[in-house]
Design a protein around this motif. Sequence first.
Motif, PDB file in Angstrom:
ATOM      1  N   GLY A  40      -3.401  -4.989   4.453  1.00 49.04           N
ATOM      2  CA  GLY A  40      -2.640  -3.795   4.821  1.00 49.04           C
ATOM      3  C   GLY A  40      -1.258  -4.130   5.343  1.00 49.04           C
ATOM      4  N   LEU A  41      -1.156  -5.183   6.175  1.00 50.83           N
ATOM      5  CA  LEU A  41       0.157  -5.597   6.672  1.00 50.83           C
ATOM      6  C   LEU A  41       1.081  -5.974   5.522  1.00 50.83           C
ATOM      7  N   GLU A  42       0.550  -6.706   4.550  1.00 48.99           N
ATOM      8  CA  GLU A  42       1.372  -7.134   3.415  1.00 48.99           C
ATOM      9  C   GLU A  42       1.836  -5.946   2.574  1.00 48.99           C
ATOM     10  N   ILE A  43       0.954  -4.970   2.391  1.00 51.63           N
ATOM     11  CA  ILE A  43       1.348  -3.777   1.623  1.00 51.63           C
ATOM     12  C   ILE A  43       2.522  -3.074   2.297  1.00 51.63           C
ATOM     13  N   LEU A  44       2.469  -2.922   3.610  1.00 51.75           N
ATOM     14  CA  LEU A  44       3.559  -2.253   4.329  1.00 51.75           C
ATOM     15  C   LEU A  44       4.862  -3.040   4.233  1.00 51.75           C
ATOM     16  N   GLU A  45       4.772  -4.355   4.219  1.00 51.10           N
ATOM     17  CA  GLU A  45       5.973  -5.184   4.098  1.00 51.10           C
ATOM     18  C   GLU A  45       6.542  -5.130   2.678  1.00 51.10           C
ATOM     19  N   GLN A  46       5.661  -5.145   1.688  1.00 55.21           N
ATOM     20  CA  GLN A  46       6.103  -5.211   0.289  1.00 55.21           C
ATOM     21  C   GLN A  46       6.495  -3.855  -0.272  1.00 55.21           C
ATOM     22  N   LEU A  47       5.902  -2.785   0.256  1.00 53.67           N
ATOM     23  CA  LEU A  47       6.188  -1.431  -0.236  1.00 53.67           C
ATOM     24  C   LEU A  47       6.338  -0.494   0.965  1.00 53.67           C
ATOM     25  N   PRO A  48       7.452  -0.601   1.688  1.00 49.64           N
ATOM     26  CA  PRO A  48       7.619   0.181   2.926  1.00 49.64           C
ATOM     27  C   PRO A  48       7.519   1.691   2.707  1.00 49.64           C
ATOM     28  N   GLU A  49       7.855   2.146   1.494  1.00 48.94           N
ATOM     29  CA  GLU A  49       7.846   3.582   1.215  1.00 48.94           C
ATOM     30  C   GLU A  49       6.472   4.098   0.781  1.00 48.94           C
ATOM     31  N   VAL A  50       5.443   3.267   0.814  1.00 48.86           N
ATOM     32  CA  VAL A  50       4.118   3.669   0.347  1.00 48.86           C
ATOM     33  C   VAL A  50       3.619   4.909   1.081  1.00 48.86           C
ATOM     34  N   ARG A  51       2.928   5.776   0.335  1.00 47.85           N
ATOM     35  CA  ARG A  51       2.376   7.002   0.945  1.00 47.85           C
ATOM     36  C   ARG A  51       0.868   7.111   0.766  1.00 47.85           C
ATOM     37  N   THR A  52       0.316   6.395  -0.227  1.00 50.60           N
ATOM     38  CA  THR A  52      -1.135   6.387  -0.429  1.00 50.60           C
ATOM     39  C   THR A  52      -1.571   4.972  -0.773  1.00 50.60           C
ATOM     40  N   ILE A  53      -2.679   4.529  -0.167  1.00 55.39           N
ATOM     41  CA  ILE A  53      -3.265   3.228  -0.483  1.00 55.39           C
ATOM     42  C   ILE A  53      -4.708   3.452  -0.900  1.00 55.39           C
ATOM     43  N   LEU A  54      -5.060   2.956  -2.087  1.00 50.85           N
ATOM     44  CA  LEU A  54      -6.418   3.076  -2.617  1.00 50.85           C
ATOM     45  C   LEU A  54      -7.105   1.717  -2.516  1.00 50.85           C
ATOM     46  N   VAL A  55      -8.334   1.707  -1.975  1.00 54.19           N
ATOM     47  CA  VAL A  55      -9.006   0.452  -1.665  1.00 54.19           C
ATOM     48  C   VAL A  55     -10.429   0.444  -2.221  1.00 54.19           C
ATOM     49  N   PRO A  56     -10.767  -0.492  -3.119  1.00 58.82           N
ATOM     50  CA  PRO A  56     -12.167  -0.620  -3.555  1.00 58.82           C
ATOM     51  C   PRO A  56     -13.066  -0.872  -2.354  1.00 58.82           C
ATOM     52  N   THR A  57     -14.229  -0.206  -2.340  1.00 57.64           N
ATOM     53  CA  THR A  57     -15.053  -0.224  -1.132  1.00 57.64           C
ATOM     54  C   THR A  57     -16.534  -0.406  -1.442  1.00 57.64           C
ATOM     55  N   GLY A  58     -17.131  -1.396  -0.796  1.00 61.57           N
ATOM     56  CA  GLY A  58     -18.576  -1.603  -0.846  1.00 61.57           C
ATOM     57  C   GLY A  58     -19.127  -1.444   0.554  1.00 61.57           C
ATOM     58  N   GLY A  59     -19.250  -2.569   1.278  1.00 62.61           N
ATOM     59  CA  GLY A  59     -19.697  -2.502   2.672  1.00 62.61           C
ATOM     60  C   GLY A  59     -18.639  -1.957   3.603  1.00 62.61           C
TER      61      GLY A  59
END
Length: 403
Positions: free
Chosen positions: A161-180
């Motif tokens: 998550g930290l890397e996403i915010l650094e690489q795409l500061p303008e991000v508005r939605t994050i989709l995450v594959p989820t199991g446990g």
Amino acid sequence: MQLVDLERIREADALLAEVARRTPMEHSRVLGEQTGGEVHLKCENLQRTGSFKLRGAYVRLIGLDAERRAAGVVAASAGNHAQGVALAAQLLGIPATVFMPERVPLPKLAATKAYGAEVKLRGAVLAETLAAAREHAERTGAEFIHPFDHPDIVAGQGTVGLEILEQLPEVRTILVPTGGGGLVAGVAAAVKAVRPEVRVLAVQAEQAAAWPGSLAAGKPVPVTDTQTMADGIAVGEPGAVPFAHVAELADGVLTVSEESLSRALLLCLERAKLVVEPAGVAAVAALLEHPEQVVSPTAAVLSGGNIDPLLLLQLIQHGMTSAGRYLSLRVRLPDRPGSLAALLGKLGEINANVIDIEHSRISGALALGEVDVEVSLETRGLEHREYVVTQLEAAGYTILARR
């Protein structure tokens, strides 16, 4: 339960600075065109060991004191967690034993051994493998490393998550594959602490979706049937630690079909030139199936790329079928010279590429002088697929079955 905070995730990020790769964020023009927004892919399939799992495993293991390190660690996994624990243990000089299902794909088995872990094959399903690992921990004193249900695991995965915010500061939605839930819990904890307005959505295979019912019940609730191609997220019950984070911080759960998963895998392979496993493409599948649920710019996490080559071959064919680019027909013909040549000629006229063909003269449904032909075709998409069928029927051919 106290949630993992931003300080803890930043500490994990510092621990991983010389260990985990800062994986690339790739802009996807084709997904943007298909969904009507700006889409970027967070490529954890390019992480060491082929998935995000190294992050949490290393943070968990480095936190062990000297006595627990000497006793070794034990894990149970069908693939990605096994490799993450094995490499983390190798880097830290900790003896590692990994239990894997008896029918684990050979590439995952070989990779886990290559990272230095002792591998034991136990159980027909992961639940049996997990029980064997826990028994080993109790008997030997080794530290059991859970794949998602521990604060250190959540903190390590939160570095994505930290890397996403650094690489795409303008991000508005994050989709995450989820199991446990370890990855989405960590991403939500990191992102909401810095940018609370960013939407964080968990994505599950609809045939292995434990999270919607659990969130509705207010506690982890198991599901018994988890038959999905996305084995990496086929977890029957959310972990207690991830559940607390997701319930408070995440913005919802999307489920995706098997067809969407296979289409997403094929799209990543063909258009993005990225090899991603079925679980790893769940976020892309959600974009294809639920584009209305995201606000652009969107970051889709590709959580892993460890896929058995034999399974990849099957999934490519499945994905081509789902995308309307593969068509199998059973056609009844008169059993006389020239009939097959005429059929093939007609298929050539309508630009259907023949992949495979097979005759059958032994069906009890056949009359004397008839033959059934199974023909597999490559088509140009859903419209061309329908065009092929209508043109054959218009030419007088009897189509008995199609798929």
